[in-house]
Write a protein that holds these residues in place. Structure first.
Motif, PDB file in Angstrom:
ATOM      1  N   ARG A 240       0.708  -1.112   0.065  1.00 13.10           N
ATOM      2  CA  ARG A 240      -0.174   0.017   0.050  1.00 13.10           C
ATOM      3  C   ARG A 240       0.994   1.212  -0.062  1.00 13.10           C
ATOM      4  O   ARG A 240       0.593   2.157  -0.587  1.00 13.10           O
ATOM      5  N   ALA A 241       1.970   1.155   0.985  1.00 10.49           N
ATOM      6  CA  ALA A 241       3.029   2.245   0.906  1.00 10.49           C
ATOM      7  C   ALA A 241       3.438   2.627  -0.507  1.00 10.49           C
ATOM      8  O   ALA A 241       3.720   3.792  -0.915  1.00 10.49           O
ATOM      9  N   CYS A 242       3.733   1.583  -1.138  1.00 11.91           N
ATOM     10  CA  CYS A 242       4.470   1.697  -2.368  1.00 11.91           C
ATOM     11  C   CYS A 242       3.549   2.400  -3.511  1.00 11.91           C
ATOM     12  O   CYS A 242       3.872   3.102  -4.351  1.00 11.91           O
ATOM     13  N   ARG A 243       2.346   1.567  -3.378  1.00  6.77           N
ATOM     14  CA  ARG A 243       1.239   1.993  -4.333  1.00  6.77           C
ATOM     15  C   ARG A 243       0.886   3.601  -4.078  1.00  6.77           C
ATOM     16  O   ARG A 243       0.935   4.201  -5.213  1.00  6.77           O
ATOM     17  N   HIS A 244       0.656   4.020  -3.183  1.00  4.81           N
ATOM     18  CA  HIS A 244       0.550   5.591  -2.663  1.00  4.81           C
ATOM     19  C   HIS A 244       1.680   6.458  -3.128  1.00  4.81           C
ATOM     20  O   HIS A 244       1.595   7.514  -3.872  1.00  4.81           O
ATOM     21  N   ALA A 245       3.012   5.889  -2.635  1.00  5.14           N
ATOM     22  CA  ALA A 245       4.350   6.748  -3.163  1.00  5.14           C
ATOM     23  C   ALA A 245       4.157   6.757  -4.729  1.00  5.14           C
ATOM     24  O   ALA A 245       4.763   7.592  -5.295  1.00  5.14           O
ATOM     25  N   ARG A 246       4.128   5.815  -5.538  1.00  4.44           N
ATOM     26  CA  ARG A 246       4.099   5.706  -6.936  1.00  4.44           C
ATOM     27  C   ARG A 246       3.323   6.538  -7.610  1.00  4.44           C
ATOM     28  O   ARG A 246       3.620   7.358  -8.479  1.00  4.44           O
ATOM     29  N   ARG A 247       1.959   6.657  -7.038  1.00  5.53           N
ATOM     30  CA  ARG A 247       1.028   7.461  -7.636  1.00  5.53           C
ATOM     31  C   ARG A 247       1.319   8.854  -7.455  1.00  5.53           C
ATOM     32  O   ARG A 247       1.242   9.536  -8.414  1.00  5.53           O
ATOM     33  N   LEU A 249       4.563  10.417  -6.682  1.00  4.22           N
ATOM     34  CA  LEU A 249       5.809  10.793  -7.244  1.00  4.22           C
ATOM     35  C   LEU A 249       5.686  10.634  -8.646  1.00  4.22           C
ATOM     36  O   LEU A 249       6.673  11.197  -9.495  1.00  4.22           O
ATOM     37  N   THR A 250       4.798   9.839  -9.699  1.00  8.01           N
ATOM     38  CA  THR A 250       4.982   9.791 -10.875  1.00  8.01           C
ATOM     39  C   THR A 250       3.788  10.732 -11.557  1.00  8.01           C
ATOM     40  O   THR A 250       3.532  10.896 -12.481  1.00  8.01           O
ATOM     41  N   GLY A 251       2.988  11.392 -10.532  1.00 12.21           N
ATOM     42  CA  GLY A 251       2.164  12.555 -11.026  1.00 12.21           C
ATOM     43  C   GLY A 251       0.780  12.234 -11.375  1.00 12.21           C
ATOM     44  O   GLY A 251      -0.024  12.806 -12.047  1.00 12.21           O
ATOM     45  N   ALA A 252       0.381  10.945 -10.907  1.00 10.19           N
ATOM     46  CA  ALA A 252      -0.933  10.037 -11.167  1.00 10.19           C
ATOM     47  C   ALA A 252      -1.409   9.644 -10.051  1.00 10.19           C
ATOM     48  O   ALA A 252      -0.878   8.830  -9.039  1.00 10.19           O
TER      49      ALA A 252
END
Length: 258
Positions: A240-247, A249-252
């Protein structure tokens, strides 16, 4: 797209420069697209992209797409962007608050990983910080998660002489590594059980490519305590932490760590 009229043109260099231009213009590039633009076989395009990745001008991320690498991004950088550890820090802190164990941000550099940031747990028996350390990717949880983003040919290209020996290694060959990475893809996280060092168990999940850097978050705890925790819940919090960070920090998508 290629300009073939120049008699001094060196074809391999021209193709590589064409791919760099495409990466800079489009942000992502597949092997199929590269082959079509260069009018070459997919195998040739793959070798060219792999070479660029080896030199840091490209990185392979989710869905086997290639992205601009740190060397390419650095060529056009006119102002210093916040470093990746600074951008990821809020999500690392939130993960730490949820799991109460030592957490790290890892960045892949070829076949190795670097511990770029971390927060140490406060329990009496805990895993210490490894910030600044480098290890072979294949014997760390986050490293396995990032290698699992790559296809088998790209993994092999990172290990031309085989795997770098490591004291705690449990994976001793490229075929064994490929089997491990298949399991990582199925579970969506990597597991390191006494492989990076005795007495340490860790799970890691990939953030994908952010700012041209292939990154992952990990949770590490003493092996003796790992058997007593709910590993499924731990993995869910990490993913979940990775999913939120990825969304974010990649602008989406959702940029909230909650």
């Amino acid at each position: 797209m290629q300009q073939k009229s120049d008699p001094y043109r060196i074809e391999a260099v021209d193709r590589a420069l064409t791919l760099l231009t495409l990466l800079a213009d489009r942000g992502t590039l597949s092997v199929t697209e590269a082959g079509r633009e260069l009018d070459v076989a997919a195998s040739t395009a793959h070798r060219l992209l792999s070479t660029l990745a080896h030199r840091g001008f490209a990185v392979q991320g989710d869905r086997r797409l290639y992205h601009p690498g740190p060397e390419l991004l650095g060529l056009g950088r006119t102002a210093a962007a916040p470093p990746l550890p600074e951008r990821v820090r809020p999500y690392l802190e939130h993960l730490y608050a949820e799991v109460g164990e030592t957490v790290h941000l890892m960045v892949r550099d070829g076949a190795e990983v670097r511990f770029a940031d971390g927060i140490e747990g406060t329990q009496p028996l805990r895993v210490g910080l490894r910030t600044g350390a480098n290890m072979p990717a294949y014997c760390t949880s986050g490293g396995k998660a990032m290698l699992a983003d790559l296809d088998d040919d790209a993994v092999d290209a990172l290990h031309p002489g085989g795997l770098t020996p490591w004291p705690g290694e449990q994976i001793d060959s490229l075929p064994a590594l490929h089997r491990e990475l298949a399991a990582v893809r199925a579970h969506r996280f990597g597991l390191n059980h006494d492989e990076s060092e005795p007495g340490v168990t860790a799970i890691g999940a990939s953030l994908g490519v952010i700012d041209g850097e292939h990154a992952a978050l990990t949770v590490a705890l003493p092996t003796a305590r790992f058997a007593t925790v709910d590993a499924t819940a731990l993995a869910d919090r990490l993913l979940r932490a990775c999913r939120h960070a990825r969304r974010a920090l990649t602008g989406a998508g959702d940029d909230s760590p909650n």
